[in-house]
Enzyme design. Structure first.
Site, PDB file in Angstrom:
ATOM      1  N   ILE A 128       5.351  -4.893   4.364  1.00  0.00           N
ATOM      2  CA  ILE A 128       4.793  -4.655   5.700  1.00  0.00           C
ATOM      3  C   ILE A 128       4.218  -5.950   6.269  1.00  0.00           C
ATOM      4  O   ILE A 128       4.235  -6.987   5.607  1.00  0.00           O
ATOM      5  CB  ILE A 128       3.738  -3.522   5.695  1.00  0.00           C
ATOM      6  CG1 ILE A 128       2.532  -3.900   4.835  1.00  0.00           C
ATOM      7  CG2 ILE A 128       4.343  -2.227   5.185  1.00  0.00           C
ATOM      8  CD1 ILE A 128       1.351  -2.960   5.057  1.00  0.00           C
ATOM      9  N   CYS A 129       3.700  -5.865   7.500  1.00  0.00           N
ATOM     10  CA  CYS A 129       3.156  -7.004   8.246  1.00  0.00           C
ATOM     11  C   CYS A 129       2.216  -7.829   7.380  1.00  0.00           C
ATOM     12  O   CYS A 129       1.356  -7.245   6.732  1.00  0.00           O
ATOM     13  CB  CYS A 129       2.400  -6.498   9.468  1.00  0.00           C
ATOM     14  SG  CYS A 129       1.411  -7.721  10.309  1.00  0.00           S
ATOM     15  N   PRO A 130       2.271  -9.144   7.388  1.00  0.00           N
ATOM     16  CA  PRO A 130       3.211  -9.992   8.130  1.00  0.00           C
ATOM     17  C   PRO A 130       4.356 -10.493   7.265  1.00  0.00           C
ATOM     18  O   PRO A 130       5.015 -11.459   7.638  1.00  0.00           O
ATOM     19  CB  PRO A 130       2.311 -11.167   8.529  1.00  0.00           C
ATOM     20  CG  PRO A 130       1.424 -11.343   7.321  1.00  0.00           C
ATOM     21  CD  PRO A 130       1.240  -9.970   6.721  1.00  0.00           C
TER      22      PRO A 130
END
Lengths: 73, 187
Positions: free
Chosen positions: A12-14
């Site tokens: 997931i982000c980033p």
């Protein structure tokens, strides 16, 4: 010309964005970087980064939430 | 377009920008070309690299995370990025302390809140802070340490993470970075 695959499925982000940038830095001009992922926002943000870097998107595909982006360095 | 990988977005002040390009530039948070300082007015505006400068004042776990996520995001999007660590933030750069050792900024609850958040983060596969800091460095990010804080807190360079810190400096250096930045944040 080399083809590099970055597998960010499940990340997931980033991470997908950062890993894409890392791969693009390592790639030589003309190389193809293929990013695989599942994080929805990254699918829209990676093309934004590619555009900002002045590079070319070759393909964006999506199959059941698993996307693939091919970039030409 | 090979070879252009390390050149940031080309946004010029020319009038030939198409609406599509303009929209794309806005979407990517790229502002219009910046003018140079008054003293250099005679020199034509160079294509300034897009830069983000972030002051990391807080030592809180979640806020240090924010700083590194935004910082590495900026680098990934083709900007340059500098993190200026000061006060409580700087203390997280002490050797043996751990970047992630601070409390949660809210609902810390003597560590219970942090424990819960960490568990959730692990479950969601969030990147460990230390790994994110390494990625930040690998993408060319710069970390500055405030030497006034070092003096106040009695911290020497030998006490700090020299593997991460590139420069030991004061407010003037921060301003010098910030004046050429299109994005500055205080965390």
């Amino acid at each position: 010309m080399a083809e590099i695959t970055v597998d960010c499925r499940g990340d997931i982000c980033p991470v997908p964005l950062v890993e894409t940038r890392k791969a693009l830095r390592k790639a030589a001009p003309g190389d193809i970087v293929e990013v695989l992922g599942t994080h929805p926002s990254s699918k829209t943000e990676i093309p934004m980064a590619v555009k900002a870097l002045g590079l070319e998107i070759l393909e964006i595909g999506d199959e059941g939430g698993e996307w693939k982006i091919r970039i030409k360095r | 377009m090979s070879g252009a990988e390390d050149i940031p977005a080309q946004v010029t002040s020319s009038t030939s920008i198409t609406p599509e390009e303009l929209a794309a530039a806005r979407a990517a948070s790229v502002p219009a070309a910046t003018t140079v300082a008054a003293g250099e007015a005679a020199v034509p505006a160079p294509a300034l690299p897009q830069k983000a400068t972030i002051i990391v004042h807080s030592g809180d776990f979640d806020k240090i995370y924010s700083a590194f996520i935004i910082g590495s995001g900026a680098l990934a999007m083709g900007m340059e990025c500098t993190l200026f660590f000061t006060f409580w933030g700087l203390l997280r750069l002490k050797k043996g302390v751990g970047l992630d050792s601070g409390p949660l900024s809210k609902m810390h609850m003597l560590g219970l809140g942090k424990w819960m958040i960490r568990r959730r983060m692990k479950k969601s596969n969030v990147i460990p802070l230390e790994k994110l800091a390494q990625d930040f460095k690998e993408l060319g990010g710069k970390i500055m340490a405030c030497d006034m804080t070092m003096e106040i807190m009695g911290v020497s360079q030998a006490d700090l993470r020299t593997d991460l810190i590139e420069e030991y400096c004061a407010v003037g250096s921060y301003i010098n970075e910030a004046r050429e930045s299109t994005l500055t944040l205080f965390i």
